[in-house]
Design a protein around this motif. Structure first.
Motif, PDB file in Angstrom:
ATOM      1  N   VAL A   1       0.845  -1.198   0.000  1.00 29.41           N
ATOM      2  CA  VAL A   1       0.000   0.000   0.000  1.00 29.41           C
ATOM      3  C   VAL A   1       0.880   1.247   0.000  1.00 29.41           C
ATOM      4  O   VAL A   1       0.619   2.212  -0.741  1.00 29.41           O
ATOM      5  CB  VAL A   1      -0.960  -0.010   1.212  1.00 29.41           C
ATOM      6  N   GLN A   2       1.930   1.223   0.817  1.00 29.54           N
ATOM      7  CA  GLN A   2       2.868   2.352   0.861  1.00 29.54           C
ATOM      8  C   GLN A   2       3.511   2.573  -0.512  1.00 29.54           C
ATOM      9  O   GLN A   2       3.597   3.704  -0.996  1.00 29.54           O
ATOM     10  CB  GLN A   2       3.952   2.061   1.897  1.00 29.54           C
ATOM     11  N   ALA A   3       3.924   1.489  -1.135  1.00 31.20           N
ATOM     12  CA  ALA A   3       4.576   1.609  -2.437  1.00 31.20           C
ATOM     13  C   ALA A   3       3.619   2.138  -3.500  1.00 31.20           C
ATOM     14  O   ALA A   3       4.004   2.933  -4.361  1.00 31.20           O
ATOM     15  CB  ALA A   3       5.138   0.250  -2.862  1.00 31.20           C
ATOM     16  N   ALA A   4       2.358   1.689  -3.439  1.00 34.85           N
ATOM     17  CA  ALA A   4       1.359   2.181  -4.398  1.00 34.85           C
ATOM     18  C   ALA A   4       1.147   3.676  -4.236  1.00 34.85           C
ATOM     19  O   ALA A   4       1.035   4.414  -5.226  1.00 34.85           O
ATOM     20  CB  ALA A   4       0.045   1.429  -4.202  1.00 34.85           C
ATOM     21  N   LEU A   5       1.116   4.134  -2.990  1.00 35.18           N
ATOM     22  CA  LEU A   5       0.930   5.563  -2.743  1.00 35.18           C
ATOM     23  C   LEU A   5       2.153   6.352  -3.212  1.00 35.18           C
ATOM     24  O   LEU A   5       2.014   7.411  -3.834  1.00 35.18           O
ATOM     25  CB  LEU A   5       0.678   5.791  -1.257  1.00 35.18           C
ATOM     26  N   GLU A   6       3.336   5.838  -2.937  1.00 33.87           N
ATOM     27  CA  GLU A   6       4.548   6.539  -3.359  1.00 33.87           C
ATOM     28  C   GLU A   6       4.634   6.625  -4.882  1.00 33.87           C
ATOM     29  O   GLU A   6       5.055   7.660  -5.429  1.00 33.87           O
ATOM     30  CB  GLU A   6       5.777   5.827  -2.787  1.00 33.87           C
ATOM     31  N   HIS A   7       4.221   5.573  -5.564  1.00 30.89           N
ATOM     32  CA  HIS A   7       4.225   5.605  -7.026  1.00 30.89           C
ATOM     33  C   HIS A   7       3.263   6.673  -7.542  1.00 30.89           C
ATOM     34  O   HIS A   7       3.580   7.419  -8.480  1.00 30.89           O
ATOM     35  CB  HIS A   7       3.841   4.231  -7.577  1.00 30.89           C
ATOM     36  N   LEU A   8       2.102   6.773  -6.922  1.00 31.17           N
ATOM     37  CA  LEU A   8       1.123   7.785  -7.318  1.00 31.17           C
ATOM     38  C   LEU A   8       1.682   9.181  -7.117  1.00 31.17           C
ATOM     39  O   LEU A   8       1.571  10.045  -7.994  1.00 31.17           O
ATOM     40  CB  LEU A   8      -0.162   7.593  -6.501  1.00 31.17           C
ATOM     41  N   VAL A   9       2.312   9.406  -5.979  1.00 28.96           N
ATOM     42  CA  VAL A   9       2.892  10.718  -5.689  1.00 28.96           C
ATOM     43  C   VAL A   9       4.009  11.042  -6.679  1.00 28.96           C
ATOM     44  O   VAL A   9       4.123  12.163  -7.179  1.00 28.96           O
ATOM     45  CB  VAL A   9       3.414  10.766  -4.240  1.00 28.96           C
ATOM     46  N   ASP A  10       4.845  10.048  -6.994  1.00 29.87           N
ATOM     47  CA  ASP A  10       5.955  10.275  -7.930  1.00 29.87           C
ATOM     48  C   ASP A  10       5.454  10.721  -9.303  1.00 29.87           C
ATOM     49  O   ASP A  10       6.051  11.587  -9.933  1.00 29.87           O
ATOM     50  CB  ASP A  10       6.780   8.987  -8.085  1.00 29.87           C
ATOM     51  N   VAL A  11       4.348  10.122  -9.754  1.00 27.65           N
ATOM     52  CA  VAL A  11       3.873  10.402 -11.113  1.00 27.65           C
ATOM     53  C   VAL A  11       2.990  11.641 -11.155  1.00 27.65           C
ATOM     54  O   VAL A  11       3.104  12.484 -12.052  1.00 27.65           O
ATOM     55  CB  VAL A  11       3.122   9.172 -11.696  1.00 27.65           C
ATOM     56  N   VAL A  12       2.075  11.758 -10.183  1.00 27.69           N
ATOM     57  CA  VAL A  12       1.078  12.824 -10.229  1.00 27.69           C
ATOM     58  C   VAL A  12       1.556  14.072  -9.517  1.00 27.69           C
ATOM     59  O   VAL A  12       1.160  15.183  -9.858  1.00 27.69           O
ATOM     60  CB  VAL A  12      -0.271  12.328  -9.638  1.00 27.69           C
ATOM     61  N   GLY A  13       2.414  13.921  -8.497  1.00 28.44           N
ATOM     62  CA  GLY A  13       2.932  15.088  -7.799  1.00 28.44           C
ATOM     63  C   GLY A  13       2.127  15.440  -6.581  1.00 28.44           C
ATOM     64  O   GLY A  13       1.423  14.600  -6.007  1.00 28.44           O
ATOM     65  N   ASP A  14       2.195  16.705  -6.170  1.00 31.05           N
ATOM     66  CA  ASP A  14       1.613  17.106  -4.896  1.00 31.05           C
ATOM     67  C   ASP A  14       0.095  17.103  -4.911  1.00 31.05           C
ATOM     68  O   ASP A  14      -0.535  17.298  -3.876  1.00 31.05           O
ATOM     69  CB  ASP A  14       2.123  18.475  -4.463  1.00 31.05           C
ATOM     70  N   ARG A  15      -0.520  16.864  -6.075  1.00 31.19           N
ATOM     71  CA  ARG A  15      -1.982  16.754  -6.098  1.00 31.19           C
ATOM     72  C   ARG A  15      -2.451  15.545  -5.324  1.00 31.19           C
ATOM     73  O   ARG A  15      -3.628  15.383  -5.026  1.00 31.19           O
ATOM     74  CB  ARG A  15      -2.497  16.709  -7.528  1.00 31.19           C
ATOM     75  N   ALA A  16      -1.559  14.614  -4.997  1.00 32.82           N
ATOM     76  CA  ALA A  16      -1.933  13.443  -4.220  1.00 32.82           C
ATOM     77  C   ALA A  16      -2.262  13.819  -2.777  1.00 32.82           C
ATOM     78  O   ALA A  16      -2.795  13.009  -2.044  1.00 32.82           O
ATOM     79  CB  ALA A  16      -0.798  12.419  -4.232  1.00 32.82           C
ATOM     80  N   GLU A  17      -1.947  15.038  -2.346  1.00 31.75           N
ATOM     81  CA  GLU A  17      -2.266  15.512  -1.003  1.00 31.75           C
ATOM     82  C   GLU A  17      -1.785  14.527   0.062  1.00 31.75           C
ATOM     83  O   GLU A  17      -2.480  14.201   1.005  1.00 31.75           O
ATOM     84  CB  GLU A  17      -3.781  15.763  -0.854  1.00 31.75           C
TER      85      GLU A  17
END
Length: 306
Positions: free
Chosen positions: A287-303
């Motif tokens: 779950v942590q890795a999935a969130l980090e991948h999302l943040v890496d690609v989408v940026g700070d919009r991941a809040e």
């Protein structure tokens, strides 16, 4: 009919309970504030992600009361009113209206398999003063709405939309075209099933009823806005960022994953209602890795605090 209520991104939050089954109103408020701040088009309170079927009517009223107070009219609230008995669903619909909800979401919850006529009569009784969305969720209710039944229900006053499951054949455009031909103008057609959202949105559906947006409204909204603008490349990029999370949703069920995701995000701890068990602790790294991948690609919009 109020089609605009059922368009764009509808974010479905958890109903956070403590280990004794009491509503954590503060945690609910923090979750709702994230959705409002991100700019989601509506909030789908007490949907499947909100665990409505596991809550008593009084618990559901308490949740709605807390949500109305928190949101304070900043974002439209669509409230799930599905129940085993028609009279209970009617009571919940009246309560939703009285407490300030903007719309209703109704699934034909049942123990005995229902006929189409029974479902029609159920919706006819519950539909009242608020715009209502048909909740077609055969994965949990074991009832699948035929196109003919959807068309018939769409003629009931205030039945304004349908929330569809992902088509088995992947033909979003074809299914959308057939449903539009059978329903009145202004009847909104949306989809759930987060891993199919990108394809559904690019096919031109009116709305995405999103589990992930309950905790990750920023990137979910970015996906919706890209698709609405016809920017397929950007929609593909954002959807690719979600892929590890979609894989977890498919493997474990999005409901279970969301509880751990809330903890990984640092929002707070909530327990799923028994007999649902939390994800094994061994899944936390994924779950942590999935969130980090999302943040890496989408940026700070991941809040995300990560």
């Amino acid at each position: 009919m109020t089609m605009t209520l059922f368009t764009g991104l509808s974010a479905f939050p958890l109903t956070p309970m403590d280990d004794e089954g009491r509503l954590d109103a503060d945690l609910l408020g923090r979750t709702l504030d994230r959705i409002v701040t991100a700019g989601a088009d509506s909030i789908g309170l007490l949907g499947s992600t909100g665990g409505y079927v596991y809550l008593t009517p009084e618990e559901r009223k308490r949740t709605l009361r807390a949500a109305v107070e928190c949101v304070d009219g900043r974002t439209p609230l669509i409230v799930g009113v599905g129940a085993l008995r028609t009279d209970t669903a009617e009571d919940l619909a009246r309560d939703a209206k009285a407490m300030g909800a903007d719309g209703l979401l109704l699934a034909p919850v049942s123990y005995q398999p229902l006929t189409e006529e029974e479902v029609f009569r159920h919706f006819e009784a519950v539909a009242g003063d608020l715009p209502l969305c048909i909740y077609n969720n055969p994965g949990t209710t074991r009832f699948s709405f035929s196109p003919d039944l959807i068309a018939r229900l769409a003629e009931i006053p205030n039945v304004a939309a349908v929330k569809m499951p992902l088509p088995a054949n992947g033909d979003y455009a074809g299914e959308l075209r057939r449903l539009r031909a059978m329903t009145p103008g202004g009847f909104a057609i949306g989809y759930s099933g987060d891993w199919g959202a990108k394809d559904a949105l690019l096919a031109g559906v009116d709305s995405w009823y999103s589990v992930a947006a309950g905790l990750l409204p920023g990137p979910a909204l970015a996906l919706v806005r890209a698709a609405q603008a016809g920017n397929a490349a950007e929609a593909e990029r954002i959807d690719s960022a979600f892929q590890p999370l979609w894989a977890l949703f498919r493997e474990f069920g999005s409901y279970r994953v969301m509880f751990m995701l809330a903890e990984v995000l640092g929002i707070g701890h909530a327990s799923p209602p028994r007999p649902i068990l939390p994800l094994p602790e061994a899944c936390r790294g994924r779950v942590q890795a999935a969130l980090e991948h999302l943040v890496d690609v989408v940026g700070d919009r991941a809040e995300s605090p990560i």
